[in-house]
Design a protein around this motif. Structure first.
Motif, PDB file in Angstrom:
ATOM      1  N   TYR A  48      36.655  58.455 -27.280  1.00  0.00           N
ATOM      2  CA  TYR A  48      36.171  59.815 -27.567  1.00  0.00           C
ATOM      3  C   TYR A  48      35.375  59.823 -28.872  1.00  0.00           C
ATOM      4  CZ  TYR A  48      36.393  64.517 -29.499  1.00  0.00           C
ATOM      5  OH  TYR A  48      36.067  65.706 -30.094  1.00  0.00           O
TER       6      TYR A  48
ATOM      7  N   LEU B 109      41.418  57.886 -27.635  1.00  0.00           N
ATOM      8  CA  LEU B 109      40.900  58.584 -28.818  1.00  0.00           C
ATOM      9  C   LEU B 109      39.710  57.826 -29.407  1.00  0.00           C
ATOM     10  CD1 LEU B 109      41.013  60.743 -31.027  1.00  0.00           C
ATOM     11  CD2 LEU B 109      42.825  59.413 -32.156  1.00  0.00           C
ATOM     12  N   ALA B 110      39.802  56.499 -29.446  1.00  0.00           N
ATOM     13  CA  ALA B 110      38.710  55.677 -29.988  1.00  0.00           C
ATOM     14  C   ALA B 110      37.438  55.863 -29.155  1.00  0.00           C
ATOM     15  CB  ALA B 110      39.125  54.204 -30.015  1.00  0.00           C
TER      16      ALA B 110
ATOM     17  N   GLU C 102      45.692  55.698 -28.201  1.00  0.00           N
ATOM     18  CA  GLU C 102      44.771  55.352 -29.287  1.00  0.00           C
ATOM     19  C   GLU C 102      43.437  54.807 -28.768  1.00  0.00           C
ATOM     20  OE1 GLU C 102      46.715  53.200 -32.466  1.00  0.00           O
ATOM     21  OE2 GLU C 102      48.038  54.899 -32.853  1.00  0.00           O
ATOM     22  N   LYS C 103      43.447  54.130 -27.623  1.00  0.00           N
ATOM     23  CA  LYS C 103      42.178  53.653 -27.060  1.00  0.00           C
ATOM     24  C   LYS C 103      41.347  54.826 -26.548  1.00  0.00           C
ATOM     25  CE  LYS C 103      43.632  49.180 -25.399  1.00  0.00           C
ATOM     26  NZ  LYS C 103      43.914  48.383 -24.203  1.00  0.00           N
TER      27      LYS C 103
END
Lengths: 222, 222
Positions: B167, B164-165, B161-162
Protein backbone atom coordinates in the motif's frame (compact mmCIF):
# COMPACT_ATOMS: atom_id res chain seq x y z
CA UNK A 1 26.33 -0.48 -9.79
CA UNK A 2 23.64 -3.07 -9.12
CA UNK A 3 21.63 -2.55 -5.90
CA UNK A 4 19.51 -5.48 -4.78
CA UNK A 5 17.34 -6.19 -1.75
CA UNK A 6 17.04 -9.53 -0.02
CA UNK A 7 15.61 -10.97 3.18
CA UNK A 8 17.40 -12.98 5.85
CA UNK A 9 20.04 -14.44 3.52
CA UNK A 10 22.88 -12.77 1.67
CA UNK A 11 24.03 -13.71 -1.83
CA UNK A 12 26.56 -10.99 -2.59
CA UNK A 13 30.30 -11.53 -2.49
CA UNK A 14 30.90 -7.82 -2.96
CA UNK A 15 29.35 -5.40 -0.41
CA UNK A 16 26.28 -6.01 1.74
CA UNK A 17 24.40 -3.71 4.10
CA UNK A 18 22.76 -5.53 7.00
CA UNK A 19 19.58 -3.74 8.12
CA UNK A 20 18.09 -4.64 11.51
CA UNK A 21 16.39 -1.36 12.42
CA UNK A 22 14.81 -2.59 15.68
CA UNK A 23 17.42 -2.72 17.06
CA UNK A 24 20.75 -4.45 16.31
CA UNK A 25 21.90 -2.13 13.49
CA UNK A 26 21.06 0.94 15.54
CA UNK A 27 22.56 -0.37 18.78
CA UNK A 28 25.81 -1.36 17.06
CA UNK A 29 26.13 2.06 15.40
CA UNK A 30 25.66 3.82 18.74
CA UNK A 31 27.99 1.42 20.56
CA UNK A 32 30.84 2.08 18.12
CA UNK A 33 31.11 5.55 19.69
CA UNK A 34 32.33 4.07 22.98
CA UNK A 35 33.90 0.73 22.07
CA UNK A 36 36.95 -0.17 20.00
CA UNK A 37 35.53 -3.44 18.68
CA UNK A 38 32.22 -5.27 18.79
CA UNK A 39 32.05 -9.05 18.63
CA UNK A 40 28.66 -10.41 17.48
CA UNK A 41 28.04 -14.00 18.57
CA UNK A 42 25.15 -16.36 18.04
CA UNK A 43 24.56 -17.98 21.42
CA UNK A 44 24.26 -16.70 24.96
CA UNK A 45 26.89 -19.20 26.09
CA UNK A 46 29.42 -18.03 23.50
CA UNK A 47 28.78 -14.45 24.56
CA UNK A 48 29.35 -15.24 28.25
CA UNK A 49 32.53 -17.24 27.62
CA UNK A 50 33.99 -14.62 25.33
CA UNK A 51 33.19 -11.76 27.72
CA UNK A 52 34.83 -13.56 30.66
CA UNK A 53 38.06 -14.27 28.78
CA UNK A 54 38.31 -10.80 27.25
CA UNK A 55 36.98 -8.66 30.05
CA UNK A 56 34.30 -7.40 27.66
CA UNK A 57 30.96 -5.71 28.20
CA UNK A 58 28.09 -8.11 27.51
CA UNK A 59 24.96 -7.01 25.62
CA UNK A 60 22.07 -8.84 24.04
CA UNK A 61 18.45 -9.89 23.89
CA UNK A 62 16.18 -12.79 23.17
CA UNK A 63 12.74 -11.91 21.78
CA UNK A 64 13.52 -8.28 22.62
CA UNK A 65 14.10 -8.83 26.33
CA UNK A 66 17.42 -8.34 28.13
CA UNK A 67 19.30 -11.53 29.09
CA UNK A 68 19.82 -12.41 32.75
CA UNK A 69 23.35 -11.66 33.94
CA UNK A 70 24.20 -9.50 30.91
CA UNK A 71 25.43 -5.93 31.44
CA UNK A 72 22.81 -4.45 29.14
CA UNK A 73 20.12 -5.23 26.57
CA UNK A 74 20.26 -4.72 22.79
CA UNK A 75 19.29 -1.12 23.40
CA UNK A 76 20.78 1.94 21.66
CA UNK A 77 19.78 4.12 24.62
CA UNK A 78 21.19 1.81 27.32
CA UNK A 79 24.36 0.99 25.41
CA UNK A 80 25.45 4.62 25.35
CA UNK A 81 26.05 4.33 29.13
CA UNK A 82 28.79 1.74 28.59
CA UNK A 83 32.31 2.00 27.22
CA UNK A 84 35.37 -0.19 26.83
CA UNK A 85 37.68 -1.94 24.41
CA UNK A 86 35.36 -4.79 23.53
CA UNK A 87 31.58 -5.24 23.45
CA UNK A 88 30.13 -8.72 22.94
CA UNK A 89 26.60 -8.76 21.60
CA UNK A 90 24.09 -11.48 20.80
CA UNK A 91 20.68 -10.71 19.26
CA UNK A 92 17.82 -12.75 17.79
CA UNK A 93 18.22 -11.84 14.13
CA UNK A 94 20.95 -9.37 13.21
CA UNK A 95 23.95 -11.20 14.65
CA UNK A 96 22.76 -14.56 13.30
CA UNK A 97 22.60 -13.12 9.78
CA UNK A 98 26.02 -11.51 9.85
CA UNK A 99 27.49 -14.89 10.59
CA UNK A 100 26.47 -16.23 7.16
CA UNK A 101 27.77 -13.34 5.11
CA UNK A 102 30.51 -13.82 2.54
CA UNK A 103 30.75 -10.18 1.53
CA UNK A 104 32.12 -7.11 3.23
CA UNK A 105 29.16 -6.30 5.46
CA UNK A 106 28.22 -2.80 6.54
CA UNK A 107 25.72 -2.15 9.32
CA UNK A 108 22.93 0.23 8.32
CA UNK A 109 19.71 1.73 9.66
CA UNK A 110 17.92 5.09 9.78
CA UNK A 111 20.52 6.61 12.11
CA UNK A 112 23.34 6.30 9.54
CA UNK A 113 21.40 5.72 6.28
CA UNK A 114 23.17 8.30 4.17
CA UNK A 115 26.68 7.43 5.35
CA UNK A 116 26.23 3.70 4.93
CA UNK A 117 24.92 4.18 1.37
CA UNK A 118 27.84 6.43 0.42
CA UNK A 119 30.38 4.09 2.02
CA UNK A 120 28.90 1.11 0.16
CA UNK A 121 29.22 3.02 -3.12
CA UNK A 122 32.88 3.72 -2.38
CA UNK A 123 33.69 0.12 -1.44
CA UNK A 124 31.66 -1.96 -3.88
CA UNK A 125 32.95 -3.07 -7.26
CA UNK A 126 29.63 -3.81 -8.95
CA UNK A 127 27.00 -4.97 -6.44
CA UNK A 128 25.54 -3.59 -3.23
CA UNK A 129 23.16 -6.01 -1.57
CA UNK A 130 20.85 -4.61 1.10
CA UNK A 131 19.87 -7.44 3.44
CA UNK A 132 16.81 -7.10 5.67
CA UNK A 133 17.32 -8.99 8.94
CA UNK A 134 13.57 -9.58 9.33
CA UNK A 135 12.17 -11.55 12.26
CA UNK A 136 12.98 -15.25 12.35
CA UNK A 137 13.28 -15.35 8.58
CA UNK A 138 10.08 -13.41 7.99
CA UNK A 139 9.45 -10.00 6.47
CA UNK A 140 9.55 -7.09 8.94
CA UNK A 141 8.29 -3.73 7.74
CA UNK A 142 10.83 -1.71 9.77
CA UNK A 143 13.69 -3.35 7.88
CA UNK A 144 11.95 -2.92 4.50
CA UNK A 145 11.47 0.79 5.19
CA UNK A 146 14.95 1.24 6.66
CA UNK A 147 16.33 -0.45 3.53
CA UNK A 148 14.23 1.94 1.43
CA UNK A 149 15.70 4.93 3.26
CA UNK A 150 19.26 3.70 2.61
CA UNK A 151 18.39 2.97 -1.03
CA UNK A 152 17.06 6.53 -1.37
CA UNK A 153 20.73 7.59 -1.48
CA UNK A 154 21.44 5.08 -4.26
CA UNK A 155 18.72 5.92 -6.79
CA UNK A 156 21.27 6.78 -9.50
CA UNK A 157 22.31 3.12 -9.49
CA UNK A 158 20.61 0.09 -11.06
CA UNK A 159 17.99 -0.89 -8.46
CA UNK A 160 16.42 -4.32 -8.71
CA UNK A 161 12.61 -4.40 -8.42
CA UNK A 162 12.56 -5.20 -4.69
CA UNK A 163 15.01 -2.39 -3.95
CA UNK A 164 12.88 0.03 -6.00
CA UNK A 165 9.74 -1.14 -4.16
CA UNK A 166 11.37 -0.49 -0.76
CA UNK A 167 12.48 2.95 -1.91
CA UNK A 168 8.94 3.79 -3.08
CA UNK A 169 7.38 2.58 0.19
CA UNK A 170 9.72 4.71 2.27
CA UNK A 171 8.97 8.12 0.66
CA UNK A 172 6.30 9.42 3.07
CA UNK A 173 8.05 10.11 6.37
CA UNK A 174 4.86 10.25 8.45
CA UNK A 175 3.60 6.98 7.04
CA UNK A 176 7.01 5.39 7.68
CA UNK A 177 7.08 6.55 11.30
CA UNK A 178 3.55 5.32 11.86
CA UNK A 179 4.08 1.95 10.18
CA UNK A 180 7.20 1.24 12.24
CA UNK A 181 5.72 2.44 15.54
CA UNK A 182 2.79 0.04 15.04
CA UNK A 183 4.89 -2.87 13.68
CA UNK A 184 4.96 -6.24 15.42
CA UNK A 185 8.53 -5.60 16.53
CA UNK A 186 7.68 -2.18 18.01
CA UNK A 187 4.60 -3.55 19.77
CA UNK A 188 6.76 -6.26 21.32
CA UNK A 189 9.28 -3.64 22.49
CA UNK A 190 6.40 -1.53 23.82
CA UNK A 191 5.26 -4.46 25.97
CA UNK A 192 8.78 -4.61 27.39
CA UNK A 193 8.73 -0.88 28.22
CA UNK A 194 11.17 -0.03 25.42
CA UNK A 195 9.15 2.49 23.40
CA UNK A 196 11.92 5.07 23.76
CA UNK A 197 14.24 2.74 21.88
CA UNK A 198 11.79 2.64 18.98
CA UNK A 199 11.65 6.44 18.88
CA UNK A 200 15.43 6.61 18.86
CA UNK A 201 15.77 4.03 16.06
CA UNK A 202 13.60 6.25 13.82
CA UNK A 203 15.96 9.24 13.95
CA UNK A 204 17.55 9.87 10.56
CA UNK A 205 21.23 10.41 9.83
CA UNK A 206 22.31 11.37 13.34
CA UNK A 207 25.52 9.35 12.81
CA UNK A 208 27.97 9.56 9.94
CA UNK A 209 29.85 6.50 11.16
CA UNK A 210 29.65 3.12 9.45
CA UNK A 211 30.32 -0.13 11.31
CA UNK A 212 31.72 -2.95 9.17
CA UNK A 213 31.68 -6.66 9.97
CA UNK A 214 34.71 -8.65 8.85
CA UNK A 215 36.25 -11.86 10.14
CA UNK A 216 33.95 -12.05 13.11
CA UNK A 217 34.52 -8.51 14.36
CA UNK A 218 32.77 -5.19 13.89
CA UNK A 219 34.89 -2.04 13.61
CA UNK A 220 34.36 1.41 12.21
CA UNK A 221 35.28 1.98 8.57
CA UNK A 222 38.65 3.75 8.64
CA UNK B 1 -10.88 -8.64 8.55
CA UNK B 2 -7.28 -9.73 8.09
CA UNK B 3 -5.66 -8.66 4.78
CA UNK B 4 -2.39 -10.39 3.90
CA UNK B 5 -0.07 -10.31 0.91
CA UNK B 6 1.78 -13.30 -0.49
CA UNK B 7 3.79 -14.24 -3.55
CA UNK B 8 3.18 -17.12 -5.95
CA UNK B 9 1.48 -19.38 -3.41
CA UNK B 10 -1.86 -19.04 -1.66
CA UNK B 11 -2.51 -20.03 1.93
CA UNK B 12 -6.03 -18.73 2.48
CA UNK B 13 -9.10 -20.94 2.54
CA UNK B 14 -11.35 -17.89 2.65
CA UNK B 15 -11.05 -15.31 -0.18
CA UNK B 16 -7.99 -14.66 -2.34
CA UNK B 17 -7.33 -12.00 -4.98
CA UNK B 18 -4.97 -13.15 -7.72
CA UNK B 19 -2.95 -10.22 -9.10
CA UNK B 20 -1.13 -10.67 -12.42
CA UNK B 21 -1.12 -7.09 -13.70
CA UNK B 22 0.94 -7.77 -16.86
CA UNK B 23 -1.30 -9.24 -18.15
CA UNK B 24 -3.45 -12.22 -17.14
CA UNK B 25 -5.63 -10.44 -14.54
CA UNK B 26 -6.25 -7.54 -16.91
CA UNK B 27 -6.90 -9.73 -19.96
CA UNK B 28 -9.35 -11.92 -18.05
CA UNK B 29 -11.26 -8.89 -16.75
CA UNK B 30 -11.57 -7.45 -20.26
CA UNK B 31 -12.50 -10.83 -21.76
CA UNK B 32 -15.38 -11.31 -19.31
CA UNK B 33 -17.19 -8.54 -21.22
CA UNK B 34 -17.49 -10.76 -24.32
CA UNK B 35 -17.36 -14.31 -23.01
CA UNK B 36 -19.71 -16.31 -20.79
CA UNK B 37 -16.97 -18.40 -19.17
CA UNK B 38 -13.18 -18.49 -19.18
CA UNK B 39 -11.28 -21.73 -18.63
CA UNK B 40 -7.69 -21.23 -17.45
CA UNK B 41 -5.45 -24.22 -18.16
CA UNK B 42 -1.81 -24.91 -17.46
CA UNK B 43 -0.43 -26.41 -20.68
CA UNK B 44 -0.68 -25.51 -24.36
CA UNK B 45 -1.84 -29.05 -25.15
CA UNK B 46 -4.66 -28.91 -22.60
CA UNK B 47 -5.75 -25.59 -24.07
CA UNK B 48 -5.81 -26.93 -27.63
CA UNK B 49 -7.69 -30.08 -26.70
CA UNK B 50 -10.26 -28.22 -24.67
CA UNK B 51 -10.81 -25.58 -27.37
CA UNK B 52 -11.38 -28.22 -30.06
CA UNK B 53 -13.94 -30.15 -28.00
CA UNK B 54 -15.82 -27.06 -26.85
CA UNK B 55 -15.55 -24.83 -29.90
CA UNK B 56 -13.83 -22.24 -27.72
CA UNK B 57 -11.64 -19.27 -28.53
CA UNK B 58 -8.00 -19.98 -27.68
CA UNK B 59 -5.78 -17.37 -26.00
CA UNK B 60 -2.40 -17.49 -24.30
CA UNK B 61 1.28 -16.74 -24.14
CA UNK B 62 4.62 -18.15 -23.18
CA UNK B 63 7.25 -15.64 -22.01
CA UNK B 64 4.89 -12.90 -23.17
CA UNK B 65 4.70 -14.04 -26.81
CA UNK B 66 1.58 -15.33 -28.55
CA UNK B 67 1.41 -19.10 -29.10
CA UNK B 68 1.45 -20.49 -32.66
CA UNK B 69 -1.99 -21.59 -33.82
CA UNK B 70 -3.83 -19.75 -31.01
CA UNK B 71 -6.55 -17.24 -31.88
CA UNK B 72 -4.97 -14.48 -29.81
CA UNK B 73 -2.27 -13.67 -27.24
CA UNK B 74 -2.72 -12.89 -23.56
CA UNK B 75 -3.54 -9.33 -24.54
CA UNK B 76 -6.31 -7.17 -23.10
CA UNK B 77 -6.36 -5.09 -26.30
CA UNK B 78 -6.47 -8.05 -28.70
CA UNK B 79 -8.97 -10.04 -26.62
CA UNK B 80 -11.60 -7.33 -26.93
CA UNK B 81 -11.91 -8.25 -30.63
CA UNK B 82 -13.15 -11.74 -29.74
CA UNK B 83 -16.43 -13.00 -28.32
CA UNK B 84 -18.11 -16.32 -27.62
CA UNK B 85 -19.42 -18.66 -24.97
CA UNK B 86 -16.08 -19.99 -23.86
CA UNK B 87 -12.52 -18.65 -23.84
CA UNK B 88 -9.64 -20.99 -23.00
CA UNK B 89 -6.51 -19.24 -21.76
CA UNK B 90 -3.05 -20.40 -20.75
CA UNK B 91 -0.42 -18.00 -19.40
CA UNK B 92 3.02 -18.34 -17.82
CA UNK B 93 2.16 -17.34 -14.27
CA UNK B 94 -1.43 -16.32 -13.53
CA UNK B 95 -3.21 -19.47 -14.68
CA UNK B 96 -0.62 -21.73 -13.03
CA UNK B 97 -1.23 -20.04 -9.69
CA UNK B 98 -5.02 -20.20 -9.82
CA UNK B 99 -4.73 -23.94 -10.17
CA UNK B 100 -3.30 -24.30 -6.66
CA UNK B 101 -5.83 -22.14 -4.88
CA UNK B 102 -8.09 -23.55 -2.20
CA UNK B 103 -10.03 -20.36 -1.60
CA UNK B 104 -12.63 -18.46 -3.55
CA UNK B 105 -10.32 -16.62 -5.93
CA UNK B 106 -11.08 -13.20 -7.39
CA UNK B 107 -9.09 -11.77 -10.29
CA UNK B 108 -7.75 -8.28 -9.61
CA UNK B 109 -5.58 -5.61 -11.19
CA UNK B 110 -5.51 -1.83 -11.69
CA UNK B 111 -8.47 -1.94 -14.10
CA UNK B 112 -10.87 -3.26 -11.43
CA UNK B 113 -8.98 -2.54 -8.19
CA UNK B 114 -11.79 -0.86 -6.30
CA UNK B 115 -14.48 -3.38 -7.29
CA UNK B 116 -12.35 -6.41 -6.51
CA UNK B 117 -11.52 -5.01 -3.07
CA UNK B 118 -15.16 -4.30 -2.25
CA UNK B 119 -16.29 -7.68 -3.54
CA UNK B 120 -13.64 -9.42 -1.44
CA UNK B 121 -14.88 -7.55 1.64
CA UNK B 122 -18.43 -8.71 0.93
CA UNK B 123 -17.47 -12.34 0.39
CA UNK B 124 -14.77 -12.99 2.98
CA UNK B 125 -15.46 -14.22 6.49
CA UNK B 126 -12.23 -13.17 8.16
CA UNK B 127 -9.31 -13.21 5.71
CA UNK B 128 -8.58 -11.67 2.33
CA UNK B 129 -5.31 -12.86 0.87
CA UNK B 130 -3.85 -10.84 -1.99
CA UNK B 131 -1.62 -13.13 -4.06
CA UNK B 132 0.99 -11.65 -6.39
CA UNK B 133 1.51 -13.87 -9.42
CA UNK B 134 5.10 -12.70 -9.86
CA UNK B 135 7.32 -14.10 -12.59
CA UNK B 136 8.33 -17.74 -12.28
CA UNK B 137 8.01 -17.58 -8.52
CA UNK B 138 9.93 -14.33 -8.22
CA UNK B 139 8.89 -10.88 -7.07
CA UNK B 140 7.52 -8.62 -9.84
CA UNK B 141 7.06 -4.95 -9.04
CA UNK B 142 3.91 -4.56 -11.18
CA UNK B 143 2.10 -7.13 -9.05
CA UNK B 144 3.35 -5.60 -5.78
CA UNK B 145 2.08 -2.17 -6.86
CA UNK B 146 -1.19 -3.55 -8.28
CA UNK B 147 -1.70 -5.35 -4.97
CA UNK B 148 -1.00 -2.05 -3.18
CA UNK B 149 -3.64 -0.28 -5.25
CA UNK B 150 -6.23 -2.95 -4.39
CA UNK B 151 -5.21 -2.81 -0.72
CA UNK B 152 -5.70 0.99 -0.78
CA UNK B 153 -9.44 0.22 -0.68
CA UNK B 154 -8.98 -2.04 2.36
CA UNK B 155 -7.02 0.21 4.72
CA UNK B 156 -9.75 0.07 7.38
CA UNK B 157 -8.96 -3.63 7.79
CA UNK B 158 -6.08 -5.36 9.60
CA UNK B 159 -3.27 -5.26 7.06
CA UNK B 160 -0.30 -7.54 7.59
CA UNK B 161 3.12 -5.89 7.24
CA UNK B 162 3.64 -6.93 3.61
CA UNK B 163 0.19 -5.66 2.63
CA UNK B 164 0.91 -2.35 4.37
CA UNK B 165 4.28 -2.11 2.58
CA UNK B 166 2.61 -2.63 -0.83
CA UNK B 167 0.00 0.00 0.00
CA UNK B 168 2.72 2.48 0.98
CA UNK B 169 4.76 1.81 -2.17
CA UNK B 170 1.73 2.40 -4.41
CA UNK B 171 0.79 5.90 -3.18
CA UNK B 172 2.61 8.03 -5.76
CA UNK B 173 0.83 7.49 -9.08
CA UNK B 174 3.64 8.87 -11.25
CA UNK B 175 6.24 6.71 -9.53
CA UNK B 176 3.97 3.67 -9.91
CA UNK B 177 3.46 4.29 -13.64
CA UNK B 178 7.17 4.79 -14.16
CA UNK B 179 8.22 1.75 -12.13
CA UNK B 180 5.83 -0.52 -14.03
CA UNK B 181 6.68 0.88 -17.46
CA UNK B 182 10.37 0.17 -16.80
CA UNK B 183 9.82 -3.22 -15.10
CA UNK B 184 11.36 -6.40 -16.48
CA UNK B 185 7.91 -7.60 -17.55
CA UNK B 186 7.13 -4.36 -19.40
CA UNK B 187 10.53 -4.32 -21.08
CA UNK B 188 9.92 -7.86 -22.29
CA UNK B 189 6.51 -6.84 -23.66
CA UNK B 190 8.09 -3.79 -25.30
CA UNK B 191 10.54 -6.04 -27.14
CA UNK B 192 7.51 -7.96 -28.45
CA UNK B 193 5.84 -4.74 -29.65
CA UNK B 194 3.22 -4.84 -26.89
CA UNK B 195 3.80 -1.49 -25.20
CA UNK B 196 0.15 -0.53 -25.74
CA UNK B 197 -0.87 -3.48 -23.59
CA UNK B 198 1.28 -2.11 -20.74
CA UNK B 199 -0.36 1.32 -21.04
CA UNK B 200 -3.79 -0.28 -20.94
CA UNK B 201 -2.97 -2.42 -17.89
CA UNK B 202 -2.12 0.76 -15.95
CA UNK B 203 -5.60 2.30 -16.31
CA UNK B 204 -7.38 2.46 -12.96
CA UNK B 205 -10.90 1.33 -12.21
CA UNK B 206 -12.23 1.30 -15.76
CA UNK B 207 -14.15 -1.91 -14.93
CA UNK B 208 -16.49 -2.57 -12.05
CA UNK B 209 -16.72 -6.26 -12.89
CA UNK B 210 -15.02 -8.97 -10.84
CA UNK B 211 -14.07 -12.31 -12.34
CA UNK B 212 -14.07 -15.23 -9.89
CA UNK B 213 -12.29 -18.57 -10.32
CA UNK B 214 -14.07 -21.59 -8.90
CA UNK B 215 -13.92 -25.26 -9.80
CA UNK B 216 -11.70 -24.68 -12.81
CA UNK B 217 -13.81 -21.95 -14.40
CA UNK B 218 -13.84 -18.16 -14.32
CA UNK B 219 -17.17 -16.34 -14.31
CA UNK B 220 -18.34 -12.92 -13.29
CA UNK B 221 -19.52 -12.48 -9.72
CA UNK B 222 -23.31 -12.47 -9.86
Amino acid sequence: MKVSLSLDKSYSKDVAIMVDVLRASTTITVAMENFGTIIPVKTIEEAENFAKKNNAVLAGERRGAAIKGFDTGNSPLEISNFAGNVLVITTSNGTRIMDGMQSKTLIGSFVNAKSVAQTALNLAENHIEVVMAGVEGNFAIEDFLGAGEIISYLTDQKLDEKALAAYMASRDVDMVQNAIKTSRSARRLGELGLTNDVEFCLKRNIYDTVPVYENGRINLIK
